[in-house]
Design a protein around this motif. Structure first.
Motif, PDB file in Angstrom:
ATOM      1  N   UNK A  94       0.847  -1.185   0.000  1.00 26.77           N
ATOM      2  CA  UNK A  94       0.000   0.000   0.000  1.00 26.77           C
ATOM      3  C   UNK A  94       0.886   1.240   0.000  1.00 26.77           C
ATOM      4  N   UNK A  95       0.552   2.193  -0.842  1.00 23.83           N
ATOM      5  CA  UNK A  95       1.374   3.402  -0.967  1.00 23.83           C
ATOM      6  C   UNK A  95       1.405   4.209   0.327  1.00 23.83           C
ATOM      7  N   UNK A 147       1.761  -5.341   5.335  1.00 27.08           N
ATOM      8  CA  UNK A 147       1.428  -4.007   4.814  1.00 27.08           C
ATOM      9  C   UNK A 147       0.115  -4.008   4.041  1.00 27.08           C
ATOM     10  N   UNK A 148      -0.247  -5.146   3.476  1.00 23.08           N
ATOM     11  CA  UNK A 148      -1.511  -5.234   2.771  1.00 23.08           C
ATOM     12  C   UNK A 148      -2.699  -5.449   3.666  1.00 23.08           C
ATOM     13  N   UNK A 149      -2.462  -5.647   4.966  1.00 23.67           N
ATOM     14  CA  UNK A 149      -3.521  -5.983   5.914  1.00 23.67           C
ATOM     15  C   UNK A 149      -3.831  -4.866   6.895  1.00 23.67           C
ATOM     16  N   UNK A 150      -3.024  -3.813   6.922  1.00 28.12           N
ATOM     17  CA  UNK A 150      -3.173  -2.784   7.950  1.00 28.12           C
ATOM     18  C   UNK A 150      -3.720  -1.502   7.344  1.00 28.12           C
ATOM     19  N   UNK A 151      -4.107  -0.576   8.198  1.00 24.12           N
ATOM     20  CA  UNK A 151      -4.701   0.681   7.755  1.00 24.12           C
ATOM     21  C   UNK A 151      -3.674   1.591   7.106  1.00 24.12           C
ATOM     22  N   UNK A 152      -4.143   2.440   6.209  1.00 20.76           N
ATOM     23  CA  UNK A 152      -3.300   3.494   5.663  1.00 20.76           C
ATOM     24  C   UNK A 152      -2.767   4.351   6.809  1.00 20.76           C
ATOM     25  N   UNK A 153      -1.537   4.803   6.650  1.00 21.75           N
ATOM     26  CA  UNK A 153      -0.896   5.599   7.683  1.00 21.75           C
ATOM     27  C   UNK A 153      -0.088   4.775   8.659  1.00 21.75           C
ATOM     28  N   UNK A 154      -0.157   3.450   8.546  1.00 15.66           N
ATOM     29  CA  UNK A 154       0.611   2.591   9.451  1.00 15.66           C
ATOM     30  C   UNK A 154       2.099   2.691   9.146  1.00 15.66           C
TER      31      UNK A 154
END
Length: 470
Positions: A168-169, A435-442
């Motif tokens: 995720x970017x 990283x594909x499983x957590x919220x943006x901003x992590x």
């Protein structure tokens, strides 16, 4: 948000081979014990999917560093862990303060005699800004006018932004370059701390021999620490250990014993049992490190690596993920980070076949766990549950195979010019899946325990990989 730390996705697999991620319950969990050696009362966690499948190349382009300057904390000036940058001044620095008679006290005057004048300010009330100013730290660089001693090289490792490997970017992946410690691995932290504490307690005295069972990195770290302090050493490893690591352990002048690999934990030729036997036969002259059960293993990371990560991310770390063999890294680091922010999630990276999965997820008692399959990664995964492992700190687990770890090592070498060891490859693979499983901003932080120079004959050798069917 998907199933690692939230509601499990629909259709979560129930076969053992697909259970890569899981969710641990957080309600009703009391504070972690100092050292956990037996299963906690267990509630069956919800299982989720393996998560996104990484592509052959990094799917997300690199993004700017989200944390500004990555300042490396000041290295301790004595070879122990009394770092003034982390001493709590009562204003919320959250650091572990170490007193002269506490668990982190300096071992002896021969060590403290190497003190750096930078830290010998008699004026009370030095704050972080003054320390940084006096050290002339700019843009994350630590410079001193006086030379350093070898113990001062331990810790204070850089935090590397490898967010290009995130799925995720808007999720960052940061990696501690632990291979920059002087013996080449993260284990320098525990070797110095354990030996310093043994000297302080009188368990280790001049003329004694230091004995340690190891998968390689702790052996080299113990060998280095023994050489610095004038001890003979015997390190015991097994045939799975790379030639490079065996040669490194020998290079400091001590004895290396190589035992069979794949033997049961209760077999007399298991490398841990050889250490125990040697110490039992020579109680007055041999000191056993017992890294798998030694509470100072976990403490070393709690008072060094955890504070460093917290400082270098300015408290923005949301997830810490690391593999376990002794369990000290993930337990001690995770414990410190949770003490600063209880919302930080601590995740294990583990090879398929390792016993941690059955112990944590399926509630198998420590005495009953069994390896379900072998793996080639060194220094990660285990055939028994170590006493240094604190299961109460763990919130989740990501499993990977040799193919995942070694492919990641090759990918990073080709794309970023870094040679990583297998456990580092597994950690980065697991961080990528996470990283594909957590919220943006992590902000996910992991560690690179050692580098690929120790595995040129294996991970970076095509013939060896082919011989293993990889």
């Amino acid at each position: 948000m998907s199933g690692l730390f939230g509601t499990p996705p629909k259709g979560a697999p129930d076969s053992e081979s697909d259970d890569t991620l899981f969710d641990l319950p957080t309600e009703g969990v009391t504070g972690p014990p100092s050292v956990h050696q037996s299963p906690v009362p267990f509630q069956a966690p919800a299982l989720a999917t393996d998560g996104p499948t990484p592509s052959a190349s990094s799917p997300i382009p690199p993004s700017p560093s989200p944390l500004g300057v990555n300042k490396s904390p000041l290295r301790d000036s004595t070879g122990s862990f009394d770092n003034p940058l982390f001493n709590d001044d009562g204003e919320g620095s959250g650091a572990v303060e170490i007193t002269a008679d506490g668990p982190g006290a300096d071992a002896d005057s021969s060590v403290s005699s190497h003190a750096n004048p930078l830290f010998e300010d008699d004026e009370a009330g030095d704050d972080e800004e003054k320390i940084l100013r006096d050290a002339d730290i700019e843009e994350g660089v630590f410079r001193v006018d006086s030379p350093l001693t070898t113990p001062q090289l331990i810790g204070g490792t850089p935090l590397l932004d490898l967010s290009q490997y995130s799925l995720k970017a808007k999720v960052k992946i940061m990696c501690k370059c632990e291979y920059l410690n002087p013996s080449g691995s993260i284990k320098d932290r525990i070797a110095q701390h354990i030996i310093a504490q043994a000297e302080a307690s009188g368990e280790l005295r001049p003329g004694m021999t230091v004995v340690a069972a190891t998968s390689g990195n702790t052996g080299a770290a113990i060998a280095m620490a023994s050489a610095q302090r004038g001890y003979n050493y015997i390190v015991i490893t097994n045939k799975k250990t790379s030639k490079e690591k065996i040669d490194a352990m020998k290079a400091y002048g001590g004895e290396v014993q190589v035992s069979p690999s794949g033997v049961a934990p209760d077999h007399p030729d298991h490398y841990q049992n050889i250490e125990n036997r040697l110490v039992a036969e020579n109680p007055a002259t041999y000191y056993g490190v017992d890294q798998y059960n030694n509470p100072y293993n976990t403490e070393a990371y709690e008072v060094t690596l955890g504070p460093e990560i917290w400082h270098q991310t300015s408290g923005e770390v949301t997830h810490f993920i690391a593999g376990g063999s002794t369990g000290g890294t993930v337990s001690g680091t995770g414990r410190y980070l949770k003490s600063q922010n209880p919302q930080v999630r601590v995740v294990m990276a583990d090879p398929h076949g390792s016993v941690f999965w059955d112990h944590i997820v399926n509630g198998v008692a420590a005495d009953d766990v069994k390896v379900s399959k072998s793996w080639e990664m060194e220094g990660v995964g285990k055939d028994s549950i170590p006493g240094a492992f604190d299961v109460n700190v763990i919130d989740g687990i990501v499993r990977g195979d040799d193919e995942d770890a070694f492919a990641m090592c090759r990918e990073v070498a080709a794309n970023d010019g870094l040679l990583l060891g297998g456990s580092a490859g597994l950690n980065l693979h697991a961080a990528r899946v996470l990283s594909g499983e957590v919220d943006d901003g992590s902000v996910i932080v992991t560690v690179f325990p050692d580098n690929g120079v120790k595995y040129l004959s294996k991970i970076f050798n095509d013939s060896w990989l082919e011989s293993k069917g990889l």
